[in-house]
Scaffold this motif. Structure first.
Motif, PDB file in Angstrom:
ATOM      1  N   TRP A 192      32.020  39.577  39.235  1.00  0.00           N
ATOM      2  CA  TRP A 192      33.342  39.382  38.636  1.00  0.00           C
ATOM      3  C   TRP A 192      34.298  40.492  39.082  1.00  0.00           C
ATOM      4  O   TRP A 192      34.702  41.342  38.277  1.00  0.00           O
ATOM      5  CB  TRP A 192      33.239  39.358  37.113  1.00  0.00           C
ATOM      6  N   VAL A 203      37.779  42.473  40.289  1.00  0.00           N
ATOM      7  CA  VAL A 203      39.152  42.484  39.799  1.00  0.00           C
ATOM      8  C   VAL A 203      40.070  42.691  41.004  1.00  0.00           C
ATOM      9  O   VAL A 203      40.125  43.784  41.554  1.00  0.00           O
ATOM     10  CB  VAL A 203      39.365  43.607  38.764  1.00  0.00           C
ATOM     11  N   THR A 249      46.098  41.943  40.456  1.00  0.00           N
ATOM     12  CA  THR A 249      46.133  41.487  39.064  1.00  0.00           C
ATOM     13  C   THR A 249      46.262  42.638  38.075  1.00  0.00           C
ATOM     14  O   THR A 249      46.390  42.401  36.878  1.00  0.00           O
ATOM     15  CB  THR A 249      44.871  40.681  38.700  1.00  0.00           C
ATOM     16  N   THR A 257      42.771  40.902  35.688  1.00  0.00           N
ATOM     17  CA  THR A 257      42.037  39.635  35.646  1.00  0.00           C
ATOM     18  C   THR A 257      40.762  39.762  36.462  1.00  0.00           C
ATOM     19  O   THR A 257      40.804  40.100  37.647  1.00  0.00           O
ATOM     20  CB  THR A 257      42.882  38.473  36.201  1.00  0.00           C
ATOM     21  N   MET A 258      39.632  39.511  35.810  1.00  0.00           N
ATOM     22  CA  MET A 258      38.350  39.439  36.502  1.00  0.00           C
ATOM     23  C   MET A 258      38.208  38.007  37.011  1.00  0.00           C
ATOM     24  O   MET A 258      38.484  37.057  36.276  1.00  0.00           O
ATOM     25  CB  MET A 258      37.202  39.776  35.548  1.00  0.00           C
ATOM     26  N   VAL A 259      37.772  37.867  38.265  1.00  0.00           N
ATOM     27  CA  VAL A 259      37.668  36.551  38.887  1.00  0.00           C
ATOM     28  C   VAL A 259      36.229  36.356  39.361  1.00  0.00           C
ATOM     29  O   VAL A 259      35.686  37.204  40.078  1.00  0.00           O
ATOM     30  CB  VAL A 259      38.645  36.424  40.080  1.00  0.00           C
ATOM     31  N   GLU A 291      35.127  31.877  42.473  1.00  0.00           N
ATOM     32  CA  GLU A 291      36.495  31.501  42.106  1.00  0.00           C
ATOM     33  C   GLU A 291      36.576  30.290  41.179  1.00  0.00           C
ATOM     34  O   GLU A 291      37.600  29.627  41.103  1.00  0.00           O
ATOM     35  CB  GLU A 291      37.353  31.304  43.358  1.00  0.00           C
ATOM     36  N   GLU A 311      37.941  32.710  35.600  1.00  0.00           N
ATOM     37  CA  GLU A 311      38.529  34.037  35.510  1.00  0.00           C
ATOM     38  C   GLU A 311      38.617  34.449  34.054  1.00  0.00           C
ATOM     39  O   GLU A 311      38.574  33.608  33.150  1.00  0.00           O
ATOM     40  CB  GLU A 311      39.881  34.115  36.199  1.00  0.00           C
ATOM     41  N   SER A 312      38.707  35.753  33.851  1.00  0.00           N
ATOM     42  CA  SER A 312      38.805  36.303  32.505  1.00  0.00           C
ATOM     43  C   SER A 312      39.858  37.399  32.532  1.00  0.00           C
ATOM     44  O   SER A 312      39.715  38.396  33.239  1.00  0.00           O
ATOM     45  CB  SER A 312      37.450  36.872  32.064  1.00  0.00           C
ATOM     46  N   ALA A 313      40.913  37.191  31.752  1.00  0.00           N
ATOM     47  CA  ALA A 313      42.026  38.131  31.746  1.00  0.00           C
ATOM     48  C   ALA A 313      41.894  39.126  30.603  1.00  0.00           C
ATOM     49  O   ALA A 313      41.379  38.802  29.536  1.00  0.00           O
ATOM     50  CB  ALA A 313      43.343  37.376  31.620  1.00  0.00           C
TER      51      ALA A 313
END
Length: 163
Positions: free
Chosen positions: A52, A54, A58, A72-74, A78, A81-83
């Protein structure tokens, strides 16, 4: 070894009443460790559990009380994602960084969560990081703790190659 918590569903986790609590010593001075949490380039190099990352673009940090802390972790594939969308509540370099994060609709959490990072002199000459994060439903504590530990492995590698 960490457990796989990918099968969690947030709709039935129960009440938010638990915290992630981690105390961990890093082999660098407080100023360096504090910077690792507030410098966008450093954050992009280590933040987020394995798988994940970053993306640097972002990250937005306004390092002051009342400032924002966003990233934001992506997922590497893809597909998700987790903001993080937080407000800095306490900013006392290099001793304290406390924030509160807006609720995330995907989790079903309806209240802000708090992250307290306290940086103290460590027993071995480095910095003892005291982390508290929550409140979360109890079922989230283990995966969140695993995520921090995974992130800290990346942070250790960054610190070892830089300092």
């Amino acid at each position: 070894m960490s457990e796989n918590h990918d099968d969690l569903t947030f709709s039935s986790l129960g009440p938010a009443d638990s915290e992630v609590v981690i105390e961990r010593e890093f082999a660098v001075a407080k100023e360096i460790l504090f910077r690792a949490f507030t410098d966008p380039d450093m954050l992009a190099a280590w933040f987020g559990p394995a798988g994940w990352p970053v993306p640097r673009e972002t990250i937005e940090i306004d390092p002051r009380e009342g400032g924002v802390f966003r990233l934001t972790m992506v997922a590497e594939d893809e597909t998700a994602e987790s903001a993080v969308d937080a407000v800095i509540e306490v900013f006392e370099p290099p001793h304290r960084l406390h924030s509160s994060e807006a609720p995330q609709p995907m989790t079903g959490f309806s209240e802000r969560t708090r992250l307290h990072l306290d940086f103290e002199d460590g027993a071995s000459g480095g910095t003892l990081l005291k982390l508290r994060q929550g409140l979360f439903p109890a079922a989230v504590i283990a995966p969140a703790t695993d995520g921090w530990h995974s992130s800290f492995v990346k942070l250790d590698a960054l610190l070892a190659q830089t300092w």
